[in-house]
Design a protein around this motif. Structure first.
Motif, PDB file in Angstrom:
ATOM      1  N   MET A   1       0.838  -1.204   0.000  1.00  0.00           N
ATOM      2  CA  MET A   1       0.000   0.000   0.000  1.00  0.00           C
ATOM      3  C   MET A   1       0.873   1.254   0.000  1.00  0.00           C
ATOM      4  SD  MET A   1      -3.197   0.974   0.036  1.00  0.00           S
ATOM      5  CE  MET A   1      -4.186   2.389   0.436  1.00  0.00           C
ATOM      6  N   VAL A   2       1.866   1.267   0.896  1.00  0.00           N
ATOM      7  CA  VAL A   2       2.777   2.408   0.983  1.00  0.00           C
ATOM      8  C   VAL A   2       3.567   2.562  -0.306  1.00  0.00           C
ATOM      9  CG1 VAL A   2       4.707   3.408   2.217  1.00  0.00           C
ATOM     10  CG2 VAL A   2       2.933   2.180   3.482  1.00  0.00           C
ATOM     11  N   SER A   3       3.988   1.401  -0.850  1.00  0.00           N
ATOM     12  CA  SER A   3       4.772   1.425  -2.086  1.00  0.00           C
ATOM     13  C   SER A   3       3.951   2.004  -3.234  1.00  0.00           C
ATOM     14  CB  SER A   3       5.240   0.005  -2.428  1.00  0.00           C
ATOM     15  OG  SER A   3       5.908  -0.002  -3.651  1.00  0.00           O
ATOM     16  N   THR A   4       2.685   1.613  -3.318  1.00  0.00           N
ATOM     17  CA  THR A   4       1.811   2.130  -4.379  1.00  0.00           C
ATOM     18  C   THR A   4       1.598   3.630  -4.241  1.00  0.00           C
ATOM     19  OG1 THR A   4       0.650   0.008  -4.436  1.00  0.00           O
ATOM     20  CG2 THR A   4      -0.435   1.883  -5.471  1.00  0.00           C
ATOM     21  N   LYS A   5       1.408   4.073  -2.995  1.00  0.00           N
ATOM     22  CA  LYS A   5       1.214   5.498  -2.745  1.00  0.00           C
ATOM     23  C   LYS A   5       2.475   6.293  -3.073  1.00  0.00           C
ATOM     24  CE  LYS A   5      -0.442   8.731   0.772  1.00  0.00           C
ATOM     25  NZ  LYS A   5      -0.929   8.856   2.171  1.00  0.00           N
ATOM     26  N   GLY A   6       3.633   5.718  -2.729  1.00  0.00           N
ATOM     27  CA  GLY A   6       4.893   6.385  -3.044  1.00  0.00           C
ATOM     28  C   GLY A   6       5.107   6.512  -4.537  1.00  0.00           C
ATOM     29  N   LYS A   7       4.751   5.474  -5.301  1.00  0.00           N
ATOM     30  CA  LYS A   7       4.881   5.537  -6.753  1.00  0.00           C
ATOM     31  C   LYS A   7       3.981   6.614  -7.339  1.00  0.00           C
ATOM     32  CE  LYS A   7       6.204   0.693  -7.521  1.00  0.00           C
ATOM     33  NZ  LYS A   7       5.803  -0.602  -8.130  1.00  0.00           N
ATOM     34  N   LYS A   8       2.765   6.716  -6.768  1.00  0.00           N
ATOM     35  CA  LYS A   8       1.833   7.716  -7.267  1.00  0.00           C
ATOM     36  C   LYS A   8       2.360   9.124  -6.998  1.00  0.00           C
ATOM     37  CE  LYS A   8      -2.461   6.776  -6.869  1.00  0.00           C
ATOM     38  NZ  LYS A   8      -3.845   6.565  -6.341  1.00  0.00           N
ATOM     39  N   VAL A   9       2.941   9.333  -5.805  1.00  0.00           N
ATOM     40  CA  VAL A   9       3.496  10.639  -5.452  1.00  0.00           C
ATOM     41  C   VAL A   9       4.655  10.996  -6.380  1.00  0.00           C
ATOM     42  CG1 VAL A   9       4.725  11.943  -3.683  1.00  0.00           C
ATOM     43  CG2 VAL A   9       2.748  10.560  -3.055  1.00  0.00           C
ATOM     44  N   ARG A  10       5.550  10.019  -6.615  1.00  0.00           N
ATOM     45  CA  ARG A  10       6.699  10.266  -7.501  1.00  0.00           C
ATOM     46  C   ARG A  10       6.229  10.562  -8.927  1.00  0.00           C
ATOM     47  NH1 ARG A  10       9.024   6.072  -4.372  1.00  0.00           N
ATOM     48  NH2 ARG A  10       8.387   4.521  -5.923  1.00  0.00           N
ATOM     49  N   LYS A  11       5.185   9.871  -9.359  1.00  0.00           N
ATOM     50  CA  LYS A  11       4.657  10.100 -10.703  1.00  0.00           C
ATOM     51  C   LYS A  11       4.071  11.505 -10.817  1.00  0.00           C
ATOM     52  CE  LYS A  11       1.453   8.199 -14.126  1.00  0.00           C
ATOM     53  NZ  LYS A  11       0.436   7.151 -14.400  1.00  0.00           N
ATOM     54  N   ASN A  12       3.341  11.930  -9.775  1.00  0.00           N
ATOM     55  CA  ASN A  12       2.763  13.284  -9.780  1.00  0.00           C
ATOM     56  C   ASN A  12       3.863  14.349  -9.786  1.00  0.00           C
ATOM     57  OD1 ASN A  12       0.122  12.376  -9.780  1.00  0.00           O
ATOM     58  ND2 ASN A  12      -0.050  12.369  -7.544  1.00  0.00           N
ATOM     59  N   ILE A  13       4.912  14.114  -9.002  1.00  0.00           N
ATOM     60  CA  ILE A  13       6.015  15.084  -8.943  1.00  0.00           C
ATOM     61  C   ILE A  13       6.705  15.189 -10.300  1.00  0.00           C
ATOM     62  CG2 ILE A  13       8.280  15.553  -7.942  1.00  0.00           C
ATOM     63  CD1 ILE A  13       7.269  14.354  -5.329  1.00  0.00           C
ATOM     64  N   SER A  14       6.984  14.037 -10.910  1.00  0.00           N
ATOM     65  CA  SER A  14       7.651  14.046 -12.215  1.00  0.00           C
ATOM     66  C   SER A  14       6.777  14.699 -13.279  1.00  0.00           C
ATOM     67  CB  SER A  14       8.012  12.618 -12.628  1.00  0.00           C
ATOM     68  OG  SER A  14       6.847  11.818 -12.744  1.00  0.00           O
ATOM     69  N   THR A  15       5.459  14.442 -13.200  1.00  0.00           N
ATOM     70  CA  THR A  15       4.544  15.064 -14.160  1.00  0.00           C
ATOM     71  C   THR A  15       4.536  16.574 -14.020  1.00  0.00           C
ATOM     72  OG1 THR A  15       3.115  13.102 -14.142  1.00  0.00           O
ATOM     73  CG2 THR A  15       2.160  15.154 -14.971  1.00  0.00           C
ATOM     74  N   HIS A  16       4.483  17.058 -12.775  1.00  0.00           N
ATOM     75  CA  HIS A  16       4.477  18.503 -12.537  1.00  0.00           C
ATOM     76  C   HIS A  16       5.801  19.145 -12.949  1.00  0.00           C
ATOM     77  CE1 HIS A  16       0.859  17.700 -10.142  1.00  0.00           C
ATOM     78  NE2 HIS A  16       0.618  18.989 -10.235  1.00  0.00           N
ATOM     79  N   LEU A  17       6.907  18.441 -12.740  1.00  0.00           N
ATOM     80  CA  LEU A  17       8.197  18.983 -13.152  1.00  0.00           C
ATOM     81  C   LEU A  17       8.268  19.142 -14.669  1.00  0.00           C
ATOM     82  CD1 LEU A  17      10.676  17.074 -10.786  1.00  0.00           C
ATOM     83  CD2 LEU A  17      10.037  19.498 -10.704  1.00  0.00           C
ATOM     84  N   VAL A  18       7.738  18.152 -15.385  1.00  0.00           N
ATOM     85  CA  VAL A  18       7.717  18.232 -16.847  1.00  0.00           C
ATOM     86  C   VAL A  18       6.844  19.390 -17.306  1.00  0.00           C
ATOM     87  CG1 VAL A  18       6.992  17.051 -18.954  1.00  0.00           C
ATOM     88  CG2 VAL A  18       8.205  15.784 -17.182  1.00  0.00           C
ATOM     89  N   LEU A  19       5.666  19.541 -16.670  1.00  0.00           N
ATOM     90  CA  LEU A  19       4.763  20.630 -17.039  1.00  0.00           C
ATOM     91  C   LEU A  19       5.379  21.993 -16.738  1.00  0.00           C
ATOM     92  CD1 LEU A  19       1.335  19.173 -15.810  1.00  0.00           C
ATOM     93  CD2 LEU A  19       2.149  19.384 -18.164  1.00  0.00           C
ATOM     94  N   ILE A  20       6.064  22.100 -15.613  1.00  0.00           N
ATOM     95  CA  ILE A  20       6.734  23.358 -15.267  1.00  0.00           C
ATOM     96  C   ILE A  20       7.826  23.675 -16.279  1.00  0.00           C
ATOM     97  CG2 ILE A  20       8.239  24.475 -13.560  1.00  0.00           C
ATOM     98  CD1 ILE A  20       6.664  22.978 -11.390  1.00  0.00           C
ATOM     99  N   PHE A  21       8.582  22.647 -16.671  1.00  0.00           N
ATOM    100  CA  PHE A  21       9.647  22.838 -17.659  1.00  0.00           C
ATOM    101  C   PHE A  21       9.071  23.306 -19.002  1.00  0.00           C
ATOM    102  CE2 PHE A  21      12.293  20.980 -21.077  1.00  0.00           C
ATOM    103  CZ  PHE A  21      13.449  21.716 -20.859  1.00  0.00           C
ATOM    104  N   ILE A  22       7.975  22.687 -19.434  1.00  0.00           N
ATOM    105  CA  ILE A  22       7.343  23.073 -20.701  1.00  0.00           C
ATOM    106  C   ILE A  22       6.793  24.494 -20.607  1.00  0.00           C
ATOM    107  CG2 ILE A  22       5.443  22.566 -22.279  1.00  0.00           C
ATOM    108  CD1 ILE A  22       5.796  19.613 -21.601  1.00  0.00           C
ATOM    109  N   SER A  23       6.216  24.834 -19.448  1.00  0.00           N
ATOM    110  CA  SER A  23       5.679  26.184 -19.254  1.00  0.00           C
ATOM    111  C   SER A  23       6.783  27.229 -19.329  1.00  0.00           C
ATOM    112  CB  SER A  23       4.967  26.277 -17.906  1.00  0.00           C
ATOM    113  OG  SER A  23       3.884  25.377 -17.840  1.00  0.00           O
TER     114      SER A  23
END
Length: 279
Positions: A1-23
């Motif tokens: 459960m913790v591992s799944t939540k951690g993956k989701k958090v890392r995915k959200n962070i990476s997605t936001h970093l990409v969006l910030i870079f594109i912006s």
């Protein structure tokens, strides 16, 4: 459960970093133009990335007067407004007819519009200019709006047909049973449902008309009929050596479009999303 939540958090962070870079990549040039519009030409040449030591607001006054933007903006609004009205009326009626296959040869008409989207306008400039000159319509803004409407029509018809396809046929059938005429069905039943499509088409056509250069520079001759785009481009010869004035003029050109799009972006995105459901 913790591992799944951690993956989701890392995915959200990476997605936001990409969006910030594109912006940053997208907004960086615009911010640089705004920054340099307040500097002198010497400061821009010395270091275009530095902050202005003194804000030169006179750049905007000079750019506004030299580019004749007071006249250009009015002409651009007239040109875009007439084009939008023509395209919305024609494309809506065509989309309604083609979506319901209410005429024979609907598929052939769709193929025609599809082929028309691939034909460059450059092929028709000479005969169009000859016809416009013969009718003494050079410099006539409404006449140029007709040409821009024709170039925007194929895409607008395809978009409006898609929106009409998403309207349940039961709505029209119920209105017909109640005795509604075709005009009443289109205006009172269909129009509210396809309003996101109307907004989407209006935005696309409006931006294309506002930024158009090839057709307007060919048929709108004389400073009294110049659009804002032509007024801005006419400054290149006069102020090609003064980047500060050109930067200020560019901001004047960009600002109305950015403000307009920010105000209607919600409706535009909703319209594009709903219009992509069915083709």
């Amino acid at each position: 459960m913790v591992s799944t939540k951690g993956k989701k958090v890392r995915k959200n962070i990476s997605t936001h970093l990409v969006l910030i870079f594109i912006s940053c990549i997208s907004l960086g040039p615009i911010l640089l133009v705004v920054l340099n519009s307040f500097k002198s030409h010497a400061e821009i040449v010395r270091n275009p990335l530095s902050l202005p030591t003194v804000f030169h607001f006179e750049n905007y006054v000079t750019a506004w007067e030299t580019g004749k933007f007071s006249t250009g903006f009015i002409n651009s609004m007239i040109l875009s407004g007439i084009t939008i009205i023509i395209v919305l009326i024609a494309a809506s009626l065509a989309g309604y007819v083609l979506a319901g296959k209410r005429i024979k040869g609907s598929d052939g008409v769709l193929v025609y519009f599809m082929m028309a989207m691939t034909v460059p306008i450059q092929l028709f400039l000479f005969p169009l200019y000859y016809a416009m000159a013969s009718l003494d319509l050079i410099g006539n803004i409404p006449a140029v709006s007709l040409i821009l409407s024709a170039t925007s029509m194929p895409l607008a018809v395809f978009l409006m047909r898609t929106f009409f396809l998403n309207v349940p046929r039961e709505l029209e059938e119920a209105a017909r049973i109640d005795g509604a005429s075709t005009w009443q069905v289109i205006w009172h039943v269909m129009r509210p449902v396809v309003s996101p499509g109307l907004i989407t088409v209006a935005v696309i056509v409006g931006l294309q008309s506002w930024n158009e250069y090839l057709i307007t520079s060919t048929f709108l001759q004389g400073e009294d009929s110049f659009t804002a785009t032509l007024g801005f481009l006419s400054m290149n010869g006069t102020y090609s050596s003064d980047q500060a004035i050109l930067m200020a003029a560019a901001v004047i050109m960009i600002a109305p479009i950015v403000i307009f799009f920010v105000c209607i972006q919600k409706y535009f995105v909703d319209g594009m999303a709903s219009g992509a459901v069915k083709g």
